[in-house]
Design a protein around this motif. Structure first.
Motif, mmCIF file in Angstrom:
data_model
loop_
_atom_site.group_PDB
_atom_site.id
_atom_site.type_symbol
_atom_site.label_atom_id
_atom_site.label_comp_id
_atom_site.label_asym_id
_atom_site.label_seq_id
_atom_site.Cartn_x
_atom_site.Cartn_y
_atom_site.Cartn_z
ATOM 1 N N GLU A 132 -67.517 10.103 -47.813
ATOM 2 C CA GLU A 132 -67.592 10.733 -46.486
ATOM 3 C C GLU A 132 -68.051 12.186 -46.604
ATOM 4 O O GLU A 132 -68.888 12.652 -45.829
ATOM 5 N N ALA A 133 -67.516 12.901 -47.595
ATOM 6 C CA ALA A 133 -67.886 14.311 -47.786
ATOM 7 C C ALA A 133 -69.357 14.468 -48.158
ATOM 8 O O ALA A 133 -69.979 15.479 -47.816
ATOM 9 N N LEU A 134 -69.917 13.478 -48.840
ATOM 10 C CA LEU A 134 -71.313 13.545 -49.284
ATOM 11 C C LEU A 134 -72.274 12.764 -48.381
ATOM 12 O O LEU A 134 -73.477 12.731 -48.649
ATOM 13 N N LYS A 135 -71.754 12.143 -47.348
ATOM 14 C CA LYS A 135 -72.570 11.264 -46.504
ATOM 15 C C LYS A 135 -73.840 11.961 -46.003
ATOM 16 O O LYS A 135 -74.941 11.408 -46.085
ATOM 17 N N GLY A 136 -73.718 13.154 -45.497
ATOM 18 C CA GLY A 136 -74.882 13.883 -44.987
ATOM 19 C C GLY A 136 -75.923 14.140 -46.069
ATOM 20 O O GLY A 136 -77.125 14.057 -45.816
ATOM 21 N N ASP A 137 -75.465 14.431 -47.278
ATOM 22 C CA ASP A 137 -76.384 14.661 -48.394
ATOM 23 C C ASP A 137 -77.131 13.375 -48.756
ATOM 24 O O ASP A 137 -78.330 13.405 -49.042
ATOM 25 N N TRP A 138 -76.403 12.258 -48.766
ATOM 26 C CA TRP A 138 -77.052 10.966 -49.034
ATOM 27 C C TRP A 138 -78.074 10.648 -47.942
ATOM 28 O O TRP A 138 -79.198 10.219 -48.233
ATOM 29 N N GLU A 139 -77.697 10.866 -46.700
ATOM 30 C CA GLU A 139 -78.634 10.591 -45.590
ATOM 31 C C GLU A 139 -79.845 11.504 -45.660
ATOM 32 O O GLU A 139 -80.976 11.058 -45.436
ATOM 33 N N ASP A 140 -79.627 12.783 -45.982
ATOM 34 C CA ASP A 140 -80.746 13.721 -46.109
ATOM 35 C C ASP A 140 -81.700 13.309 -47.230
ATOM 36 O O ASP A 140 -82.891 13.602 -47.179
ATOM 37 N N ALA A 141 -81.168 12.625 -48.236
ATOM 38 C CA ALA A 141 -81.998 12.148 -49.347
ATOM 39 C C ALA A 141 -82.711 10.841 -49.006
ATOM 40 O O ALA A 141 -83.445 10.294 -49.826
ATOM 41 N N GLY A 142 -82.492 10.314 -47.785
ATOM 42 C CA GLY A 142 -83.212 9.123 -47.339
ATOM 43 C C GLY A 142 -82.432 7.823 -47.439
ATOM 44 O O GLY A 142 -83.039 6.747 -47.407
ATOM 45 N N PHE A 143 -81.109 7.896 -47.530
ATOM 46 C CA PHE A 143 -80.274 6.704 -47.693
ATOM 47 C C PHE A 143 -79.503 6.340 -46.437
ATOM 48 O O PHE A 143 -78.971 7.212 -45.751
ATOM 49 N N ASP A 144 -79.419 5.044 -46.179
ATOM 50 C CA ASP A 144 -78.422 4.495 -45.266
ATOM 51 C C ASP A 144 -77.178 4.265 -46.120
ATOM 52 O O ASP A 144 -77.281 3.739 -47.234
ATOM 53 N N VAL A 145 -76.022 4.649 -45.608
ATOM 54 C CA VAL A 145 -74.764 4.562 -46.355
ATOM 55 C C VAL A 145 -73.908 3.452 -45.754
ATOM 56 O O VAL A 145 -73.611 3.475 -44.552
ATOM 57 N N ILE A 146 -73.522 2.503 -46.604
ATOM 58 C CA ILE A 146 -72.771 1.332 -46.165
ATOM 59 C C ILE A 146 -71.614 1.098 -47.128
ATOM 60 O O ILE A 146 -71.786 1.188 -48.346
ATOM 61 N N ALA A 147 -70.440 0.769 -46.582
ATOM 62 C CA ALA A 147 -69.310 0.331 -47.395
ATOM 63 C C ALA A 147 -68.856 -1.023 -46.864
ATOM 64 O O ALA A 147 -68.917 -1.271 -45.660
ATOM 65 N N VAL A 148 -68.375 -1.882 -47.755
ATOM 66 C CA VAL A 148 -67.932 -3.211 -47.340
ATOM 67 C C VAL A 148 -66.797 -3.674 -48.238
ATOM 68 O O VAL A 148 -66.736 -3.317 -49.420
ATOM 69 N N SER A 149 -65.889 -4.458 -47.656
ATOM 70 C CA SER A 149 -64.803 -5.075 -48.420
ATOM 71 C C SER A 149 -64.537 -6.467 -47.874
ATOM 72 O O SER A 149 -65.087 -6.866 -46.845
ATOM 73 N N ALA A 150 -63.645 -7.169 -48.547
ATOM 74 C CA ALA A 150 -63.228 -8.500 -48.103
ATOM 75 C C ALA A 150 -62.164 -8.427 -47.011
ATOM 76 O O ALA A 150 -61.801 -9.457 -46.444
ATOM 77 N N ASP A 151 -61.692 -7.241 -46.714
ATOM 78 C CA ASP A 151 -60.656 -7.102 -45.690
ATOM 79 C C ASP A 151 -61.100 -7.705 -44.364
ATOM 80 O O ASP A 151 -62.284 -7.638 -44.008
ATOM 81 N N PRO A 152 -60.137 -8.232 -43.598
ATOM 82 C CA PRO A 152 -60.454 -8.666 -42.234
ATOM 83 C C PRO A 152 -60.632 -7.437 -41.333
ATOM 84 O O PRO A 152 -60.261 -6.315 -41.698
ATOM 85 N N GLU A 153 -61.175 -7.672 -40.166
ATOM 86 C CA GLU A 153 -61.484 -6.574 -39.247
ATOM 87 C C GLU A 153 -60.294 -5.652 -38.969
ATOM 88 O O GLU A 153 -60.464 -4.418 -39.024
#
Length: 172
Positions: A56-77
């Protein structure tokens, strides 16, 4: 144990999973931007919370570098939604990652140690950096919660790879 392992320099398998807030997240195949896909163990994992706080703290830096940021788990909604509400993650969060999908991604899968830990099998951590053409640039698979790539170091390396049009490594 994994059934197969996605190859660096090969395509990320196409799949979709539900996205918090509605709709689906699709991975694999061509996209407009690079993708950072982080697989996390789920609500039961304190180390995941720390790791995703760093994301989360680096999200803007990743996006500025041209990345879509996605996280996923097996957890239910409900579990995934509870974490987003508690920790304020602003990146896309997917849920209900199925065991067949885990196997397709080459993830290590664990049984809960007790019903208090969680109520289903879950994926151990993984990180995929994928080029816009759908090819995996970097893949990091872990069999436990304590081994994950440093996200700031990974971002620095990915910026270099993009700037110098580096191919995926470790393909031999």
């Amino acid at each position: 144990m994994t059934d197969s392992k996605p190859a660096a320099g090969g395509p990320l398998p196409h799949m979709a999973f539900p996205k918090l807030g509605g709709g689906q997240i699709e991975i694999g195949g061509p996209r407009e931007r690079h993708t950072l896909l982080v697989v996390y163990r789920g609500k039961h994992c304190g180390r995941c919370k720390k790791y995703l706080a760093g994301l989360e703290a680096l999200k803007g830096d990743w996006e500025d570098a041209g990345f879509d940021v996605i996280a996923v788990s097996a957890d239910p909604e409900p579990k995934a939604q509870s974490d987003v509400a508690e920790f304020g993650w602003s990146f896309d969060v997917g849920y209900d990652l199925g065991e067949a999908q885990m196997r397709t991604l080459g993830l290590y899968v664990s049984e809960p140690l007790s019903p208090q830990e969680t109520d289903r099998r879950f994926a151990e951590p993984a990180v995929f950096c994928v080029r816009p053409d759908g090819i995996i640039q970097v893949v990091c698979l872990s069999n436990g919660p304590a081994a994950r790539p440093d996200l700031a170091e990974l971002l620095d390396g990915m910026k270099f790879n993009i700037a110098h049009n580096r191919p995926a490594r470790g393909t031999a």
